[in-house]
Design a protein around this motif. Structure first.
Motif, PDB file in Angstrom:
ATOM      1  N   ILE A 143       0.840  -1.208   0.000  1.00  0.00           N
ATOM      2  CA  ILE A 143       0.000   0.000   0.000  1.00  0.00           C
ATOM      3  C   ILE A 143       0.868   1.248   0.000  1.00  0.00           C
ATOM      4  CG2 ILE A 143      -1.670   1.317   1.375  1.00  0.00           C
ATOM      5  CD1 ILE A 143      -2.850  -1.417   2.226  1.00  0.00           C
ATOM      6  N   ALA A 144       1.949   1.243   0.787  1.00  0.00           N
ATOM      7  CA  ALA A 144       2.863   2.392   0.833  1.00  0.00           C
ATOM      8  C   ALA A 144       3.537   2.604  -0.517  1.00  0.00           C
ATOM      9  CB  ALA A 144       3.909   2.186   1.923  1.00  0.00           C
ATOM     10  N   ILE A 145       3.977   1.530  -1.151  1.00  0.00           N
ATOM     11  CA  ILE A 145       4.622   1.636  -2.468  1.00  0.00           C
ATOM     12  C   ILE A 145       3.623   2.163  -3.492  1.00  0.00           C
ATOM     13  CG2 ILE A 145       5.653   0.301  -4.358  1.00  0.00           C
ATOM     14  CD1 ILE A 145       7.533   0.711  -2.030  1.00  0.00           C
ATOM     15  N   LEU A 146       2.398   1.676  -3.448  1.00  0.00           N
ATOM     16  CA  LEU A 146       1.376   2.140  -4.380  1.00  0.00           C
ATOM     17  C   LEU A 146       1.075   3.620  -4.166  1.00  0.00           C
ATOM     18  CD1 LEU A 146      -0.616   1.360  -6.607  1.00  0.00           C
ATOM     19  CD2 LEU A 146      -2.255   0.828  -4.814  1.00  0.00           C
ATOM     20  N   ALA A 178       4.080  10.110  -7.088  1.00  0.00           N
ATOM     21  CA  ALA A 178       5.109  10.412  -8.085  1.00  0.00           C
ATOM     22  C   ALA A 178       4.473  10.717  -9.441  1.00  0.00           C
ATOM     23  CB  ALA A 178       6.090   9.241  -8.209  1.00  0.00           C
ATOM     24  N   LEU A 179       3.469   9.944  -9.820  1.00  0.00           N
ATOM     25  CA  LEU A 179       2.809  10.190 -11.103  1.00  0.00           C
ATOM     26  C   LEU A 179       2.047  11.512 -11.099  1.00  0.00           C
ATOM     27  CD1 LEU A 179       1.582   6.604 -11.996  1.00  0.00           C
ATOM     28  CD2 LEU A 179       3.392   7.915 -13.105  1.00  0.00           C
ATOM     29  N   VAL A 180       1.409  11.859  -9.986  1.00  0.00           N
ATOM     30  CA  VAL A 180       0.729  13.159  -9.893  1.00  0.00           C
ATOM     31  C   VAL A 180       1.749  14.282 -10.032  1.00  0.00           C
ATOM     32  CG1 VAL A 180      -0.494  14.704  -8.305  1.00  0.00           C
ATOM     33  CG2 VAL A 180      -1.238  12.340  -8.566  1.00  0.00           C
ATOM     34  N   PHE A 181       2.890  14.153  -9.346  1.00  0.00           N
ATOM     35  CA  PHE A 181       3.949  15.162  -9.434  1.00  0.00           C
ATOM     36  C   PHE A 181       4.456  15.295 -10.867  1.00  0.00           C
ATOM     37  CE2 PHE A 181       8.508  16.167  -9.383  1.00  0.00           C
ATOM     38  CZ  PHE A 181       8.465  17.414  -8.792  1.00  0.00           C
ATOM     39  N   ILE A 182       4.647  14.157 -11.521  1.00  0.00           N
ATOM     40  CA  ILE A 182       5.161  14.162 -12.891  1.00  0.00           C
ATOM     41  C   ILE A 182       4.203  14.897 -13.825  1.00  0.00           C
ATOM     42  CG2 ILE A 182       5.524  12.651 -14.890  1.00  0.00           C
ATOM     43  CD1 ILE A 182       6.817  10.655 -12.893  1.00  0.00           C
ATOM     44  N   LEU A 234       8.986  11.241 -16.166  1.00  0.00           N
ATOM     45  CA  LEU A 234       8.416   9.924 -16.411  1.00  0.00           C
ATOM     46  C   LEU A 234       9.496   8.930 -16.839  1.00  0.00           C
ATOM     47  CD1 LEU A 234       5.738   8.381 -16.432  1.00  0.00           C
ATOM     48  CD2 LEU A 234       5.483   9.016 -18.826  1.00  0.00           C
ATOM     49  N   ALA A 235      10.430   9.371 -17.663  1.00  0.00           N
ATOM     50  CA  ALA A 235      11.525   8.494 -18.085  1.00  0.00           C
ATOM     51  C   ALA A 235      12.379   8.072 -16.887  1.00  0.00           C
ATOM     52  CB  ALA A 235      12.387   9.193 -19.134  1.00  0.00           C
ATOM     53  N   VAL A 236      12.689   9.017 -15.999  1.00  0.00           N
ATOM     54  CA  VAL A 236      13.479   8.680 -14.813  1.00  0.00           C
ATOM     55  C   VAL A 236      12.688   7.749 -13.893  1.00  0.00           C
ATOM     56  CG1 VAL A 236      14.543   9.656 -12.746  1.00  0.00           C
ATOM     57  CG2 VAL A 236      14.874  10.759 -14.945  1.00  0.00           C
ATOM     58  N   PHE A 237      11.379   7.957 -13.783  1.00  0.00           N
ATOM     59  CA  PHE A 237      10.514   7.095 -12.977  1.00  0.00           C
ATOM     60  C   PHE A 237      10.540   5.661 -13.508  1.00  0.00           C
ATOM     61  CE2 PHE A 237       6.193   5.464 -12.023  1.00  0.00           C
ATOM     62  CZ  PHE A 237       6.256   5.492 -10.636  1.00  0.00           C
ATOM     63  N   VAL A 238      10.426   5.503 -14.814  1.00  0.00           N
ATOM     64  CA  VAL A 238      10.428   4.166 -15.423  1.00  0.00           C
ATOM     65  C   VAL A 238      11.784   3.492 -15.230  1.00  0.00           C
ATOM     66  CG1 VAL A 238      10.289   2.932 -17.634  1.00  0.00           C
ATOM     67  CG2 VAL A 238       8.588   4.660 -17.050  1.00  0.00           C
ATOM     68  N   VAL A 239      12.867   4.230 -15.394  1.00  0.00           N
ATOM     69  CA  VAL A 239      14.199   3.665 -15.162  1.00  0.00           C
ATOM     70  C   VAL A 239      14.329   3.215 -13.704  1.00  0.00           C
ATOM     71  CG1 VAL A 239      16.663   4.227 -15.044  1.00  0.00           C
ATOM     72  CG2 VAL A 239      15.328   4.894 -17.037  1.00  0.00           C
ATOM     73  N   GLY A 240      13.823   4.021 -12.774  1.00  0.00           N
ATOM     74  CA  GLY A 240      13.850   3.643 -11.362  1.00  0.00           C
ATOM     75  C   GLY A 240      13.035   2.390 -11.080  1.00  0.00           C
TER      76      GLY A 240
END
Length: 81
Positions: A23-26, A32-36, A61-67
């Motif tokens: 739940i915390a990860i979600l 993160a997606l809202v911020f992006i 978004l690219a950095v998020f996907v790489v992470g």
């Protein structure tokens, strides 16, 4: 079914699909997606030598996907030991 069979079948379960960690990860992923997607202005990014102009949300978004890929890779390796 004997008691021995029942205990071995439930041994691998750890609380179902909605554990506090999941739940915390979600929640962090949603934040993160809202911020992006709130950051939509054009930015210039320097990639070693070339400079690229793109919307900030695409770079984030690219950095998020790489992470996500890196995290998934290391979690899979850790689980295989």
């Amino acid at each position: 079914m004997s008691p021995r069979d029942e205990s071995s079948s439930t041994r691998g379960r750890t609380g179902g699909p909605f554990t506090p960690a999941r739940i915390a990860i979600l929640a962090l992923a949603v934040l993160a997606l809202v911020f992006i997607f709130e950051n939509t202005r054009q930015v210039t990014i320097r990639l070693l030598i070339p400079e690229v102009s793109m919307p900030l949300y695409l770079a984030l978004l690219a950095v998020f996907v790489v992470g996500l890929c890196c995290g998934g890779y290391f979690m899979r390796r850790r689980g295989g030991r």
